[in-house]
Design an enzyme around this catalytic site. Structure first.
Site, PDB file in Angstrom:
ATOM      1  N   ARG A  90      28.176  43.768  33.319  1.00 16.02           N
ATOM      2  CA  ARG A  90      28.260  45.233  33.347  1.00 16.02           C
ATOM      3  C   ARG A  90      29.216  45.715  34.440  1.00 16.02           C
ATOM      4  O   ARG A  90      29.928  46.705  34.256  1.00 16.02           O
ATOM      5  CB  ARG A  90      26.882  45.865  33.545  1.00 16.02           C
ATOM      6  CG  ARG A  90      25.980  45.700  32.358  1.00 16.02           C
ATOM      7  CD  ARG A  90      26.492  46.526  31.174  1.00 16.02           C
ATOM      8  NE  ARG A  90      25.633  46.338  30.028  1.00 16.02           N
ATOM      9  CZ  ARG A  90      26.034  45.889  28.850  1.00 16.02           C
ATOM     10  NH1 ARG A  90      27.287  45.596  28.640  1.00 16.02           N
ATOM     11  NH2 ARG A  90      25.186  45.753  27.861  1.00 16.02           N
ATOM     12  N   GLU A  93      32.551  45.183  33.031  1.00  6.34           N
ATOM     13  CA  GLU A  93      32.765  46.184  31.993  1.00  6.34           C
ATOM     14  C   GLU A  93      33.115  47.546  32.615  1.00  6.34           C
ATOM     15  O   GLU A  93      34.030  48.233  32.157  1.00  6.34           O
ATOM     16  CB  GLU A  93      31.503  46.304  31.138  1.00  6.34           C
ATOM     17  CG  GLU A  93      31.611  47.303  30.015  1.00  6.34           C
ATOM     18  CD  GLU A  93      30.314  47.411  29.233  1.00  6.34           C
ATOM     19  OE1 GLU A  93      30.399  47.378  27.995  1.00  6.34           O
ATOM     20  OE2 GLU A  93      29.231  47.536  29.851  1.00  6.34           O
ATOM     21  N   SER A 116      43.409  46.731  48.753  1.00  4.36           N
ATOM     22  CA  SER A 116      43.214  45.353  49.192  1.00  4.36           C
ATOM     23  C   SER A 116      41.799  44.890  48.886  1.00  4.36           C
ATOM     24  O   SER A 116      40.839  45.651  49.008  1.00  4.36           O
ATOM     25  CB  SER A 116      43.450  45.254  50.703  1.00  4.36           C
ATOM     26  OG  SER A 116      43.121  43.966  51.170  1.00  4.36           O
TER      27      SER A 116
END
Length: 164
Positions: A90, A93, A116
């Site tokens: 998740r 995602e 960074s």
């Protein structure tokens, strides 16, 4: 023979479990972020010498041997199967879904560059939403790194070659 990263991490996680302390509690006691504490215990970050006494005070079961191991530069890696773990999936995602928009906002606010992941702080916090339900707050706090225009006159290696 050198102990494997997973074996050391397993021993470190055992020390944490034995302590009964959360990452947040250890973070408070050491002055580190909760995610950085987890990174240290998973051998994804290097323990610095000035932090070692604080970590050992927070986790008294940490042996000198484990502390020495933690102070070695780690092999920062991940298990490719980790993506199958639902929380990690998740997170991936969410970054993939929101990534393009986040990139656009970074470029709009800062210019052409990146965030960074080395000069970087990360934390996980728990808050109550307006509906009273628990919510997860992830904070990514990374230094902005602008892309540079690659001018020959600024290329030190080329300048050295010309001087020979």
């Amino acid at each position: 023979m050198e102990e494997s990263k997973s074996s050391v991490a397993s021993r470190l996680m055992s020390v944490k479990r034995t302590s009964g302390k959360s990452y947040g509690r250890i973070a408070e006691e050491t002055g580190l972020t909760n995610v950085y504490v987890a990174q240290l215990l998973r051998r994804q970050a290097q323990l610095k010498a000035d932090t070692a006494p604080k970590l050992q005070a927070a986790l008294p079961e940490l042996t000198d041997e484990l502390l020495q191991e933690m102070m070695k530069p780690p092999l920062r890696s991940y298990d490719p199967h980790l993506i199958q773990e639902p929380t990690v999936y998740r997170l991936n995602e969410a970054v993939m879904h929101f990534g393009e928009s986040i990139k656009e906002i970074i470029n709009e606010e800062f210019g052409d560059g990146i965030m960074s992941a080395i000069d970087f702080y990360c934390s996980v916090d728990k808050v109550k939403g307006v509906d009273g339900k628990d919510r997860v707050v992830l904070t990514f706090d990374g230094k902005y790194l602008p892309h540079t225009e690659q001018k020959s006159e600024h290329m030190v290696s080329r300048l050295r070659l010309q001087g020979d």
